[in-house]
Motif scaffolding. Structure first.
Motif, PDB file in Angstrom:
ATOM      1  N   ALA A   1      36.524 -12.090   6.339  1.00 11.28           N
ATOM      2  CA  ALA A   1      36.726 -11.609   7.571  1.00 11.28           C
ATOM      3  C   ALA A   1      37.133 -12.643   8.586  1.00 11.28           C
ATOM      4  CB  ALA A   1      35.743 -10.348   7.860  1.00 11.28           C
ATOM      5  N   CYS A   2      36.306 -13.521   8.767  1.00 14.75           N
ATOM      6  CA  CYS A   2      36.529 -14.615   9.626  1.00 14.75           C
ATOM      7  C   CYS A   2      38.122 -15.504   9.493  1.00 14.75           C
ATOM      8  CB  CYS A   2      35.294 -15.886   9.596  1.00 14.75           C
ATOM      9  SG  CYS A   2      35.463 -17.102  10.775  1.00 14.75           S
ATOM     10  N   ALA A   3      38.569 -15.338   8.444  1.00 14.44           N
ATOM     11  CA  ALA A   3      39.542 -16.180   8.101  1.00 14.44           C
ATOM     12  C   ALA A   3      40.775 -15.072   8.239  1.00 14.44           C
ATOM     13  CB  ALA A   3      39.551 -16.649   6.498  1.00 14.44           C
ATOM     14  N   GLY A   4      40.517 -13.995   8.462  1.00 10.65           N
ATOM     15  CA  GLY A   4      41.789 -13.111   8.531  1.00 10.65           C
ATOM     16  C   GLY A   4      42.266 -12.689   7.132  1.00 10.65           C
ATOM     17  N   GLY A   5      41.315 -12.915   5.985  1.00 10.88           N
ATOM     18  CA  GLY A   5      42.067 -12.577   4.796  1.00 10.88           C
ATOM     19  C   GLY A   5      42.258 -13.845   3.883  1.00 10.88           C
ATOM     20  N   GLY A   6      42.401 -14.938   4.455  1.00 11.07           N
ATOM     21  CA  GLY A   6      42.186 -16.512   3.761  1.00 11.07           C
ATOM     22  C   GLY A   6      43.594 -16.556   3.433  1.00 11.07           C
ATOM     23  N   PRO A   7      43.981 -17.626   2.826  1.00 10.64           N
ATOM     24  CA  PRO A   7      43.144 -18.643   2.188  1.00 10.64           C
ATOM     25  C   PRO A   7      42.550 -19.582   3.331  1.00 10.64           C
ATOM     26  CG  PRO A   7      45.482 -19.246   1.846  1.00 10.64           C
ATOM     27  CD  PRO A   7      45.528 -17.989   2.324  1.00 10.64           C
ATOM     28  N   VAL A   8      41.625 -20.688   3.005  1.00 12.48           N
ATOM     29  CA  VAL A   8      41.123 -21.618   3.812  1.00 12.48           C
ATOM     30  C   VAL A   8      41.260 -23.031   3.297  1.00 12.48           C
ATOM     31  CG1 VAL A   8      39.659 -19.830   4.609  1.00 12.48           C
ATOM     32  CG2 VAL A   8      38.860 -21.390   2.820  1.00 12.48           C
ATOM     33  N   ARG A   9      41.220 -23.948   4.185  1.00 10.98           N
ATOM     34  CA  ARG A   9      41.011 -25.366   3.800  1.00 10.98           C
ATOM     35  C   ARG A   9      39.575 -25.716   3.738  1.00 10.98           C
ATOM     36  NH1 ARG A   9      45.044 -29.045   7.530  1.00 10.98           N
ATOM     37  NH2 ARG A   9      47.223 -28.206   6.943  1.00 10.98           N
ATOM     38  N   ALA A  10      38.572 -24.869   4.410  1.00  8.27           N
ATOM     39  CA  ALA A  10      37.437 -25.127   4.537  1.00  8.27           C
ATOM     40  C   ALA A  10      36.609 -23.690   5.143  1.00  8.27           C
ATOM     41  CB  ALA A  10      36.796 -26.487   5.000  1.00  8.27           C
ATOM     42  N   ALA A  11      35.276 -23.824   4.405  1.00  5.92           N
ATOM     43  CA  ALA A  11      34.475 -22.486   5.076  1.00  5.92           C
ATOM     44  C   ALA A  11      33.184 -22.705   4.723  1.00  5.92           C
ATOM     45  CB  ALA A  11      34.627 -21.301   4.152  1.00  5.92           C
ATOM     46  N   GLY A  12      32.472 -22.345   5.950  1.00  5.63           N
ATOM     47  CA  GLY A  12      30.816 -22.520   5.829  1.00  5.63           C
ATOM     48  C   GLY A  12      30.218 -22.089   7.055  1.00  5.63           C
ATOM     49  N   GLU A  13      29.047 -22.789   7.355  1.00  7.38           N
ATOM     50  CA  GLU A  13      28.312 -22.364   8.393  1.00  7.38           C
ATOM     51  C   GLU A  13      28.096 -23.723   9.448  1.00  7.38           C
ATOM     52  OE1 GLU A  13      24.690 -20.663   6.608  1.00  7.38           O
ATOM     53  OE2 GLU A  13      25.303 -18.880   7.634  1.00  7.38           O
ATOM     54  N   MET A  14      28.061 -23.307  10.720  1.00  3.09           N
ATOM     55  CA  MET A  14      27.918 -24.438  11.580  1.00  3.09           C
ATOM     56  C   MET A  14      26.917 -23.964  12.791  1.00  3.09           C
ATOM     57  SD  MET A  14      31.474 -25.540  13.271  1.00  3.09           S
ATOM     58  CE  MET A  14      32.724 -26.350  11.931  1.00  3.09           C
TER      59      MET A  14
ATOM     60  N   TRP B   1      23.661 -20.777  15.328  1.00  2.00           N
ATOM     61  CA  TRP B   1      24.406 -20.556  13.944  1.00  2.00           C
ATOM     62  C   TRP B   1      25.618 -19.755  14.039  1.00  2.00           C
ATOM     63  CZ3 TRP B   1      23.865 -23.893  10.021  1.00  2.00           C
ATOM     64  CH2 TRP B   1      22.823 -24.631   9.670  1.00  2.00           C
ATOM     65  N   VAL B   2      27.044 -20.058  13.461  1.00  2.00           N
ATOM     66  CA  VAL B   2      28.079 -19.175  13.446  1.00  2.00           C
ATOM     67  C   VAL B   2      28.488 -19.544  11.961  1.00  2.00           C
ATOM     68  CG1 VAL B   2      28.454 -19.597  15.625  1.00  2.00           C
ATOM     69  CG2 VAL B   2      29.884 -20.996  14.099  1.00  2.00           C
ATOM     70  N   THR B   3      29.543 -18.558  11.596  1.00  2.00           N
ATOM     71  CA  THR B   3      30.390 -18.536  10.438  1.00  2.00           C
ATOM     72  C   THR B   3      31.565 -19.277  10.653  1.00  2.00           C
ATOM     73  OG1 THR B   3      29.329 -16.635   9.298  1.00  2.00           O
ATOM     74  CG2 THR B   3      31.649 -17.104   8.936  1.00  2.00           C
ATOM     75  N   TYR B   4      32.112 -20.258   9.963  1.00  2.14           N
ATOM     76  CA  TYR B   4      33.395 -20.938  10.478  1.00  2.14           C
ATOM     77  C   TYR B   4      34.436 -20.886   9.219  1.00  2.14           C
ATOM     78  CZ  TYR B   4      32.718 -25.105   7.813  1.00  2.14           C
ATOM     79  OH  TYR B   4      32.766 -26.051   6.923  1.00  2.14           O
ATOM     80  N   THR B   5      35.527 -20.813   9.271  1.00  2.00           N
ATOM     81  CA  THR B   5      36.606 -21.086   8.456  1.00  2.00           C
ATOM     82  C   THR B   5      37.686 -22.159   9.160  1.00  2.00           C
ATOM     83  OG1 THR B   5      37.902 -19.228   8.868  1.00  2.00           O
ATOM     84  CG2 THR B   5      36.547 -18.832   7.029  1.00  2.00           C
ATOM     85  N   ILE B   6      38.358 -22.926   8.178  1.00  2.00           N
ATOM     86  CA  ILE B   6      39.404 -23.482   8.619  1.00  2.00           C
ATOM     87  C   ILE B   6      40.617 -22.913   8.033  1.00  2.00           C
ATOM     88  CG2 ILE B   6      40.519 -25.927   9.006  1.00  2.00           C
ATOM     89  CD1 ILE B   6      37.789 -25.784   9.900  1.00  2.00           C
ATOM     90  N   THR B   7      41.599 -22.613   8.713  1.00  2.00           N
ATOM     91  CA  THR B   7      42.910 -21.709   8.205  1.00  2.00           C
ATOM     92  C   THR B   7      43.808 -22.845   7.432  1.00  2.00           C
ATOM     93  OG1 THR B   7      44.077 -22.168  10.135  1.00  2.00           O
ATOM     94  CG2 THR B   7      42.806 -20.277  10.130  1.00  2.00           C
ATOM     95  N   ALA B   8      44.762 -22.318   6.806  1.00  2.00           N
ATOM     96  CA  ALA B   8      45.756 -22.970   6.276  1.00  2.00           C
ATOM     97  C   ALA B   8      46.476 -23.670   6.980  1.00  2.00           C
ATOM     98  CB  ALA B   8      46.877 -21.985   5.498  1.00  2.00           C
ATOM     99  N   ASN B   9      46.488 -23.432   8.249  1.00  2.00           N
ATOM    100  CA  ASN B   9      47.486 -24.309   9.414  1.00  2.00           C
ATOM    101  C   ASN B   9      46.469 -25.276  10.090  1.00  2.00           C
ATOM    102  OD1 ASN B   9      49.608 -22.676   9.302  1.00  2.00           O
ATOM    103  ND2 ASN B   9      49.031 -21.236  10.897  1.00  2.00           N
ATOM    104  N   GLY B  10      45.142 -25.377   9.732  1.00  2.00           N
ATOM    105  CA  GLY B  10      44.072 -26.157  10.252  1.00  2.00           C
ATOM    106  C   GLY B  10      43.295 -25.844  11.580  1.00  2.00           C
ATOM    107  N   ASP B  11      43.658 -24.436  11.669  1.00  2.00           N
ATOM    108  CA  ASP B  11      42.914 -24.010  12.918  1.00  2.00           C
ATOM    109  C   ASP B  11      41.392 -23.713  12.556  1.00  2.00           C
ATOM    110  OD1 ASP B  11      45.060 -23.967  14.309  1.00  2.00           O
ATOM    111  OD2 ASP B  11      45.515 -21.996  13.919  1.00  2.00           O
ATOM    112  N   LEU B  12      40.486 -24.043  13.439  1.00  2.00           N
ATOM    113  CA  LEU B  12      38.952 -23.398  13.517  1.00  2.00           C
ATOM    114  C   LEU B  12      38.588 -22.219  13.942  1.00  2.00           C
ATOM    115  CD1 LEU B  12      35.853 -24.216  12.987  1.00  2.00           C
ATOM    116  CD2 LEU B  12      35.838 -25.315  15.188  1.00  2.00           C
ATOM    117  N   LEU B  13      38.201 -21.263  13.167  1.00  2.00           N
ATOM    118  CA  LEU B  13      37.998 -19.868  13.368  1.00  2.00           C
ATOM    119  C   LEU B  13      36.488 -19.820  13.318  1.00  2.00           C
ATOM    120  CD1 LEU B  13      40.812 -17.654  11.829  1.00  2.00           C
ATOM    121  CD2 LEU B  13      40.855 -18.923  13.858  1.00  2.00           C
ATOM    122  N   ILE B  14      35.628 -19.245  14.216  1.00  2.00           N
ATOM    123  CA  ILE B  14      34.415 -19.043  14.439  1.00  2.00           C
ATOM    124  C   ILE B  14      34.012 -17.566  14.573  1.00  2.00           C
ATOM    125  CG2 ILE B  14      33.646 -21.336  14.825  1.00  2.00           C
ATOM    126  CD1 ILE B  14      32.493 -20.310  17.421  1.00  2.00           C
ATOM    127  N   ALA B  15      32.853 -16.992  14.126  1.00  2.00           N
ATOM    128  CA  ALA B  15      32.441 -15.523  14.088  1.00  2.00           C
ATOM    129  C   ALA B  15      30.941 -15.536  14.034  1.00  2.00           C
ATOM    130  CB  ALA B  15      33.008 -14.880  13.014  1.00  2.00           C
TER     131      ALA B  15
END
Ligand SMILES: [Zn+2]
Length: 164
Positions: free
Chosen positions: A68-81, A46-60
Motif C-alpha cells: 500500500a505504501c508503495a502504491g502497488g510497487g515495485p520498489v528499490r527497497a522496503a522496510g521500517e525506519m 517507527w514508520v513503514t517505508y518504501t523506495i519507489t522505482a524512481n528512487g522516492d522515499l515514501l513513508i506511512a
C-alpha cells in the motif's frame, strides 16, 4: 542499474491495499516534519517505508502494508525506519515480508535519505534475510543463520532468490 523488487505477499493483501493511500513522499526535512505533525503514531518514531522505482522515499504509519505504501510497487527497497527528534533516522531495516527485499538494497535507501537531507546510521541496523523455499515456495525470514524452511524443512539457498 538498480534492482527492483516486486510484491511477493498474499494476493488478498495486494487487493486490499488498492483502497489504501500510497505513502507520503519525503524529499526534505520540512516534508518529514509536516508528516509527523499529522501522524502522531502510537508506536512513536517507527514508520513503514518504501523506495519507489524512481528512487522516492515514501513513508506511512507503521501498521500500513508495504504494498500500500508503495502504491502497488515495485520498489528499490522496503522496510521500517525509526526516527528520533527532528529528522534523524535512528534505525532502518529491510524488513518487509511483502517485498522480501535482498540484503544489499541499502544503496537505494541511502540515496533517498541523502537527497531528503535526513541524517541516518549509514547502513541497515537490522538486516532481514529473506529466502523463498525452492521446494514449497514458502517465504522465509532466516534467523540465526538457520537456512531451513520453517514450513517444510527443506534447505534454503544462501543467496537471495526471489527473482521472477
Ligand atoms: Zn518449504
Amino acid at each position: 542499474m538498480m534492482r527492483l523488487f516486486h510484491y511477493v505477499g498474499p494476493e488478498s493483501i495486494r487487493i486490499a491495499a488498492r483502497s489504501s493511500p500510497a505513502g507520503c513522499k519525503i524529499d526534505s526535512t520540512t516534508a518529514l516534519a509536516n508528516w509527523w505533525r499529522e501522524n502522531r503514531d502510537d508506536e512513536r518514531g517507527w514508520v513503514t517505508y518504501t523506495i519507489t522505482a524512481n528512487g522516492d522515499l515514501l513513508i506511512a504509519p507503521r501498521r500500513s502494508e508495504h504494498v500500500a505504501c508503495a502504491g502497488g510497487g515495485p520498489v528499490r527497497a522496503a522496510g521500517e525506519m525509526r526516527f528520533g527528534h527532528q529528522s534523524d533516522v535512528l534505525e532502518v531495516t529491510n524488513n518487509s515480508t511483502g517485498f522480501c527485499p535482498a540484503e544489499d538494497c541499502w544503496p537505494a535507501v541511502h540515496s533517498a535519505l541523502e537527497a531528503a537531507g535526513l541524517r541516518h546510521p549509514g547502513g541497515f541496523t537490522f538486516v532481514a534475510i529473506f529466502r523463498r523455499c525452492p521446494k514449497c515456495g514458502g517465504r522465509n525470514l532466516v534467523k540465526d543463520d538457520w537456512f531451513v524452511c520453517a514450513l517444510c524443512d527443506a534447505e534454503l539457498p544462501l543467496t537471495w532468490n526471489f527473482e521472477l
